[in-house]
Scaffold this motif. Structure first.
Motif, short mmCIF file in Angstrom:
data_model
loop_
_atom_site.label_atom_id
_atom_site.label_comp_id
_atom_site.label_asym_id
_atom_site.label_seq_id
_atom_site.Cartn_x
_atom_site.Cartn_y
_atom_site.Cartn_z
N ARG A 31 0.83 -1.20 0.00
CA ARG A 31 0.00 0.00 0.00
C ARG A 31 0.87 1.26 0.00
O ARG A 31 0.62 2.20 -0.76
CB ARG A 31 -0.92 0.00 1.22
CG ARG A 31 -2.00 1.08 1.20
CD ARG A 31 -2.83 1.07 2.46
NE ARG A 31 -2.09 1.57 3.61
CZ ARG A 31 -1.93 2.87 3.88
NH1 ARG A 31 -2.45 3.78 3.08
NH2 ARG A 31 -1.25 3.25 4.94
N GLN A 32 1.90 1.25 0.85
CA GLN A 32 2.77 2.42 0.95
C GLN A 32 3.61 2.59 -0.32
O GLN A 32 3.81 3.71 -0.81
CB GLN A 32 3.69 2.29 2.16
CG GLN A 32 2.97 2.32 3.50
CD GLN A 32 2.53 3.72 3.90
OE1 GLN A 32 2.95 4.71 3.30
NE2 GLN A 32 1.66 3.81 4.89
N SER B 233 -1.77 -10.15 -4.93
CA SER B 233 -1.10 -8.85 -4.96
C SER B 233 -1.48 -8.04 -6.19
O SER B 233 -0.86 -8.16 -7.26
CB SER B 233 0.43 -9.03 -4.91
OG SER B 233 1.06 -7.77 -4.92
N SER B 234 -2.45 -7.17 -6.06
CA SER B 234 -2.81 -6.27 -7.14
C SER B 234 -1.68 -5.27 -7.40
O SER B 234 -1.49 -4.81 -8.53
CB SER B 234 -4.11 -5.54 -6.82
OG SER B 234 -3.99 -4.80 -5.62
N PHE B 235 -0.93 -4.94 -6.35
CA PHE B 235 0.20 -4.02 -6.49
C PHE B 235 1.24 -4.58 -7.46
O PHE B 235 1.66 -3.90 -8.42
CB PHE B 235 0.84 -3.77 -5.13
CG PHE B 235 2.16 -3.06 -5.18
CD1 PHE B 235 2.24 -1.73 -5.57
CD2 PHE B 235 3.34 -3.73 -4.83
CE1 PHE B 235 3.47 -1.07 -5.62
CE2 PHE B 235 4.56 -3.08 -4.87
CZ PHE B 235 4.62 -1.75 -5.28
N VAL B 236 1.66 -5.82 -7.26
CA VAL B 236 2.67 -6.43 -8.13
C VAL B 236 2.11 -6.65 -9.53
O VAL B 236 2.80 -6.41 -10.53
CB VAL B 236 3.19 -7.74 -7.52
CG1 VAL B 236 4.11 -8.47 -8.50
CG2 VAL B 236 3.93 -7.47 -6.21
N TYR C 219 -5.53 -6.74 -15.61
CA TYR C 219 -4.73 -5.55 -15.30
C TYR C 219 -4.26 -4.94 -16.62
O TYR C 219 -3.52 -5.56 -17.37
CB TYR C 219 -3.53 -5.91 -14.43
CG TYR C 219 -3.92 -6.36 -13.04
CD1 TYR C 219 -4.14 -5.43 -12.04
CD2 TYR C 219 -4.07 -7.71 -12.74
CE1 TYR C 219 -4.51 -5.83 -10.76
CE2 TYR C 219 -4.45 -8.12 -11.46
CZ TYR C 219 -4.66 -7.18 -10.48
OH TYR C 219 -5.04 -7.57 -9.22
N GLU C 220 -4.72 -3.72 -16.89
CA GLU C 220 -4.35 -3.02 -18.11
C GLU C 220 -3.13 -2.13 -17.84
O GLU C 220 -3.05 -1.48 -16.80
CB GLU C 220 -5.51 -2.16 -18.61
CG GLU C 220 -6.76 -2.94 -19.00
CD GLU C 220 -6.60 -3.67 -20.32
OE1 GLU C 220 -5.59 -3.42 -21.02
OE2 GLU C 220 -7.48 -4.51 -20.64
N PRO C 221 -2.19 -2.08 -18.78
CA PRO C 221 -0.99 -1.24 -18.54
C PRO C 221 -1.32 0.24 -18.61
O PRO C 221 -2.18 0.68 -19.38
CB PRO C 221 -0.06 -1.65 -19.69
CG PRO C 221 -0.98 -2.15 -20.77
CD PRO C 221 -2.14 -2.81 -20.05
N ASN C 222 -0.63 1.00 -17.78
CA ASN C 222 -0.73 2.46 -17.79
C ASN C 222 0.28 2.98 -18.81
O ASN C 222 1.48 2.99 -18.56
CB ASN C 222 -0.44 3.01 -16.39
CG ASN C 222 -0.62 4.51 -16.31
OD1 ASN C 222 -0.66 5.21 -17.33
ND2 ASN C 222 -0.73 5.03 -15.10
#
Length: 568
Positions: free
Chosen positions: A387-388, A472-475, A529-532
């Motif tokens: 999160r951080q 892990s949505s972050f990874v 997950y779509e790339p930014n």
């Protein structure tokens, strides 16, 4: 099709075994159960500082019994057991073991019960780095390139390096071993009541990707290749196999002993085994030229392509390309990262050192509270770091890491390599370092995709399965951004076990092909997950920095391990 046709998929991972009962009509999970290996959990027979990781076969047996019986009990007991038609198994690999003439692992025989060399040598065991290097050097002496189908480099994670290392260091095992067997081949042999090591059906998957078996060689390399490497290998080729079997072929029927143990019928068909990522790719509904990434402690990346389209193509530095190792009629190509989730776990353990080593000495709280606090905070570390870290700006000057904490699997296997972190300053706090580590694992994934593409193999999409992919949505978002490609996450929790269940449905005769089983039993994807696109440029710059640092680390490790290069 009748809805009362059920199958069991069994998935042996690094830390635990999980079984699922699945409705063969639609892939619905009826029950699931997980068993953590107690000896492994307690750190027995492992010496991490020496890269020794061994697992006792009794953990595997106990887990097999416990999970299947628990699944049957959950599903309805005897009434449901009669509807189970097939069982298939996947395991980690290469995870071989020395066995006697009956096919029994030596650790289950008198005198070897506590000998690590008589146990399964887990995939992540790197005690055979020297042997792998010798195999690579030795292979250059032959007109035939026996490493051509394993990416040109043999790894210490693979069958022959491990076998040779144990033969060299343990005479008692050397004298007692009638053969060696991969974990994925031994479990079906066990379930079918096998008593003759020569009768074990060896899977195409493990033989082709880890043991140098190839159709072109008419089996394994010749005896001369092994004897001239080390006389201790004399005769071992003949103790192994020539024929191999794809996972859609039966290993046999459940034995009377195991039928009684599990409460099943001897009519239950047991499939030939394969590695977890290969069956996981099937469970995750792999498509040609889509990369299936099984993301757990390590990653194992699988790509399939029609055999006809792979004629004359050899991909450098991967973990093998084998016809039929994933889906019969297609070439299976394997790659991966030696440490993925293990990288995050390593950092978590560093941060948790005071919890694990000092909290029990506290004079402020009692022992029970200290233990509860330790467990609570330990579970919070990775989610809060994620999160951080997600809040931090992405800049070229950020801390940078290399993900080779357990060596490098792909591209170009080298288990002597080490991880690294650079760009540290007094402002480098835990979230910043964690972000660098996560980035490194994503850059490692990109290096694999880039290798396939540079070798003429297109990568049309990414399929994510496994614990990290689900948790892990972050990874996963970072990986999509780094790769510049969407990542589809398969919705089934135990995807490798589902793949095993699909193969069980084929060997039981419910479906004629694995493609038809995949179509009927596939459960689809629940997250994409779509790339930014706005981050493409900065991540390309960061990836270039990663590649440069990686080359520096590799050069330094080479100098350290080969002092003569310093004067070259």
């Amino acid at each position: 099709m009748s809805n009362n046709q059920l199958v069991i998929g069994v998935d042996y991972g690094s830390d635990s075994v999980r079984s699922v009962i699945v409705n063969a009509a639609n892939g619905e999970e009826i029950a699931s159960s997980v068993f953590n290996y107690p000896r492994w959990r307690d750190g027995k027979y492992c010496v991490p500082a020496e890269n020794q990781f061994r697992q006792h076969p009794q953990d595997y047996i106990d887990g097999l019994k416990a999970t299947i019986k628990d699944c049957i009990a959950q599903a309805g007991g005897e009434a449901i057991a009669k509807n189970i038609k097939g069982i298939s198994v996947d395991t980690t690999g290469s995870t071989p073991v020395a066995v006697d003439a009956t096919g029994t692992p030596l650790a289950l025989t008198a005198g070897f019960e506590t000998n690590p060399n008589a146990m399964f040598v887990l995939w992540k065991d790197h005690t055979s780095v020297k042997e792998a290097a010798q195999i690579n050097e030795h292979a250059t002496k032959f007109d035939t390139n026996y490493l051509k189908y394993v990416g040109g480099i043999y790894s210490s994670e693979w069958f022959w390096a491990k076998l040779l290392h144990v033969l060299r260091v343990d005479k008692s095992v050397r004298d007692a071993a009638a053969s060696w067997v991969e974990h994925c081949d031994w479990i079906p042999f066990l379930l079918t009541g096998g008593t003759d090591v020569k009768a074990i059906k060896r899977g195409r998957c493990s033989a082709g990707h880890k043991a140098l078996w190839a159709e072109e060689f008419n089996g394994l390399p010749p005896e001369e290749f092994f004897v001239s490497l080390d006389p201790l290998l004399a005769g071992f080729r003949d103790k192994l196999y020539e024929d191999t079997y794809t996972a859609d072929e039966a290993a046999g029927n459940l034995s009377a002993e195991w039928a009684e143990i599990l409460g099943l019928s001897t009519d239950v068909v047991v499939g030939t085994g394969a590695f977890d990522a290969h069956m996981g790719a099937v469970g995750g509904q792999i498509e040609p030229y889509h990369l299936s990434k099984v993301m757990g402690t390590s990653t194992c990346d699988i790509l399939v392509a029609p055999t006809s389209e792979m004629e004359g193509k050899l991909v450098r530095g991967i973990c093998g390309q084998v016809n039929g190792s994933v889906i019969p009629g297609m070439a299976g190509l394997e790659a991966g990262q030696s440490a993925f989730g293990d990288t995050y776990a390593w950092f978590k353990n560093i941060l948790a050192w005071p919890l694990n080593n000092l909290l029990s000495q506290s004079q402020v709280i009692d022992a029970a509270t200290a233990e509860a606090l330790k467990e609570e905070i330990s579970e919070m570390i990775i989610p809060e770091l994620s999160r951080q870290a997600a809040l931090l700006p992405i800049e070229e000057s950020n801390e940078l890491a290399i993900d080779w904490f357990n060596g490098r699997r792909t591209p170009d296997a080298n288990q002597e390599l080490k991880g690294a972190i650079t760009g540290l300053g007094l402002g480098s706090d835990a979230p910043r370092v964690f972000r660098a580590l996560a980035e490194a694992t994503c850059f490692g994934a990109k290096s694999i995709v880039d290798r396939f593409i540079s070798e003429g193999i297109p990568v049309k999409g990414i399929i994510g399965i496994g614990g990290v992919a689900k948790k892990s949505s972050f990874v996963m978002q970072m990986m999509a951004d780094v790769l510049g490609m969407p990542i589809r996450i398969h919705q089934f929790k135990h995807t490798c076990a589902l793949g095993a269940a699909m193969f069980a449905a084929v060997v039981a005769g419910i479906y004629p092909t694995i493609e038809e089983a995949m179509t009927a039993m596939g459960r689809g994807f629940d997250v994409v997950y779509e790339p930014n696109i706005a981050l493409r440029e900065v991540y390309q710059q960061r990836y270039n920095q990663y590649s440069t640092l990686g080359r520096f680390v590799a050069a330094e490790v080479a100098l350290k391990n080969n002092p003569e290069l310093q004067n070259a």
